[in-house]
Design an enzyme around this catalytic site. Structure first.
Site, PDB file in Angstrom:
ATOM      1  N   ASN A  97      17.030  76.809  72.467  1.00  0.00           N
ATOM      2  CA  ASN A  97      15.917  76.933  71.537  1.00  0.00           C
ATOM      3  C   ASN A  97      15.093  78.151  71.941  1.00  0.00           C
ATOM      4  OD1 ASN A  97      13.961  75.687  69.426  1.00  0.00           O
ATOM      5  ND2 ASN A  97      12.663  76.097  71.195  1.00  0.00           N
ATOM      6  N   TYR A 100       5.244  80.538  72.846  1.00  0.00           N
ATOM      7  CA  TYR A 100       4.155  79.792  73.458  1.00  0.00           C
ATOM      8  C   TYR A 100       3.350  80.742  74.334  1.00  0.00           C
ATOM      9  CZ  TYR A 100       8.054  76.593  72.579  1.00  0.00           C
ATOM     10  OH  TYR A 100       9.134  75.946  72.020  1.00  0.00           O
ATOM     11  N   ARG A 101       2.034  80.664  74.234  1.00  0.00           N
ATOM     12  CA  ARG A 101       1.236  81.623  74.989  1.00  0.00           C
ATOM     13  C   ARG A 101       1.377  81.380  76.488  1.00  0.00           C
ATOM     14  NH1 ARG A 101      -4.048  78.754  73.240  1.00  0.00           N
ATOM     15  NH2 ARG A 101      -4.778  77.764  75.155  1.00  0.00           N
ATOM     16  N   TRP A 108       3.084  74.965  76.214  1.00  0.00           N
ATOM     17  CA  TRP A 108       3.836  74.291  75.152  1.00  0.00           C
ATOM     18  C   TRP A 108       3.295  72.876  74.964  1.00  0.00           C
ATOM     19  CZ3 TRP A 108       9.058  75.502  77.913  1.00  0.00           C
ATOM     20  CH2 TRP A 108       9.159  74.807  79.104  1.00  0.00           C
ATOM     21  N   GLU A 159      17.450  79.929  66.091  1.00  0.00           N
ATOM     22  CA  GLU A 159      16.514  80.998  65.741  1.00  0.00           C
ATOM     23  C   GLU A 159      17.187  82.360  65.723  1.00  0.00           C
ATOM     24  OE1 GLU A 159      14.149  77.549  67.120  1.00  0.00           O
ATOM     25  OE2 GLU A 159      15.826  78.646  68.017  1.00  0.00           O
ATOM     26  N   ASP A 177      -9.036  81.843  70.192  1.00  0.00           N
ATOM     27  CA  ASP A 177      -7.957  81.395  69.306  1.00  0.00           C
ATOM     28  C   ASP A 177      -8.094  82.052  67.938  1.00  0.00           C
ATOM     29  OD1 ASP A 177      -5.748  79.962  68.462  1.00  0.00           O
ATOM     30  OD2 ASP A 177      -6.491  78.046  69.233  1.00  0.00           O
TER      31      ASP A 177
END
Length: 298
Positions: free
Chosen positions: A168, A172-173, A186, A232, A280
């Site tokens: 996968n 994710y930051r 995550w 992906e 954010d």
């Protein structure tokens, strides 16, 4: 148009007058993002900062900051072009006749042309470093004054299901902790987090590869709301009309985009600590919370 890699995309932005080069030294902490923020709001060009303080690497930003530039990145006149291509692969009704079934099979065969193509070697492994301040040398940005630190931008985080072996790729930051460690942000519902839980149940760390600086289609595919089980990188190949070339990672058992600018390889363990706060997209700071830690190998 299929861009081979990020450099190919940047060069074509430059050649078409969509990119501005900045030769003066700038700081990755607060300065670059303040400049970019103003340019984005003005509909300005993509930027290439050629000298970043305390880093040997240049930094590109605002690569997809306008609708026109994003369409250019995908080689389309408008996003409806992509939607029509997607719909062309989805049958409107179950095929009833043998001829209808043959037509469906004939259209589906094209999907095989977009499967990731494994290579023996790739540009991302021209240099392999296992020692030194590896994370500190990257021009990772701090965007907002109250951010807890510097956060990696657009990381393509690759993990593998421990039972099925299916990979996968999510986004994710990642907050830099020190030279070898970063937080992995995550959430419980993310595939990477699910893989990690399964590994923890088996008493082992999760091998992770993080690709930085890929072509536009590959970057987008990590964020796309794809159905479960849809690769992906296959979707990226579909968007590019050309398969994504991959190569076996140097220190973990994962396949990574061969043309990434950087690949960070390592593990996520059971260790957690406080990550954040961070500015954010909502316009507010997200609260600090417990998240696992990624440790770099190479």
């Amino acid at each position: 148009m299929a861009f081979t890699d990020l450099q190919d995309y940047i060069n074509k932005l430059d050649a078409s007058g969509r990119l501005t080069r900045i030769a003066a030294e700038v700081d990755a902490v607060l300065e670059i993002t303040e400049i970019a923020d103003r340019l984005v709001k003005q509909g300005g060009p993509a930027l290439l900062f050629e000298r970043v303080k305390d880093s040997p690497y240049p930094l590109a930003i605002n690569l997809f900051g306008t609708l026109e530039r994003t369409c250019f990145a995908f080689g389309v006149a408008g996003f409806d072009d992509i939607a029509r291509r997607v719909m062309s692969f989805i049958p409107t009704a179950m095929p009833g006749t043998l001829m209808d079934k043959m037509k469906l099979l004939w259209s589906m065969k094209d999907i095989k042309n977009f499967q990731p193509r494994g290579m023996r070697s790739g540009p991302c492994q021209e240099v392999i470093e296992k020692d030194g301040p590896l994370l500190k040398s990257l021009p990772v940005l701090q965007c907002w004054p109250k951010d807890a630190g510097r956060f990696v931008t657009l990381p393509l985080v690759i993990t593998k299901h421990p039972e099925t072996g299916v990979q996968n790729m999510g986004m994710y930051r990642m907050q830099i902790i020190d030279e070898r460690r970063a937080f992995m942000h995550w959430h419980l519902h993310h595939d990477g987090a699910g893989h990690h839980r399964l590994n923890l149940e088996r008493g082992r760390d999760t091998e992770v590869a993080i690709a930085l600086g890929c072509d536009p289609a590959t970057l987008y595919s990590a964020t796309a709301p794809l159905p479960p089980g849809l690769d992906e990188l296959l979707f990226a190949g579909f968007l590019r009309n050309s398969p994504v070339e991959t190569v076996k990672a140097a220190t973990v058992d994962l396949m990574v985009p061969a043309h990434a600018e950087f690949v960070l390889e390592g593990t996520v363990s059971a260790e957690t600590s406080i990550e954040g706060p961070v500015g954010d997209h909502t316009g507010f700071y997200s609260d600090a919370d417990q998240y696992p830690v990624f440790t770099l190998r190479a």
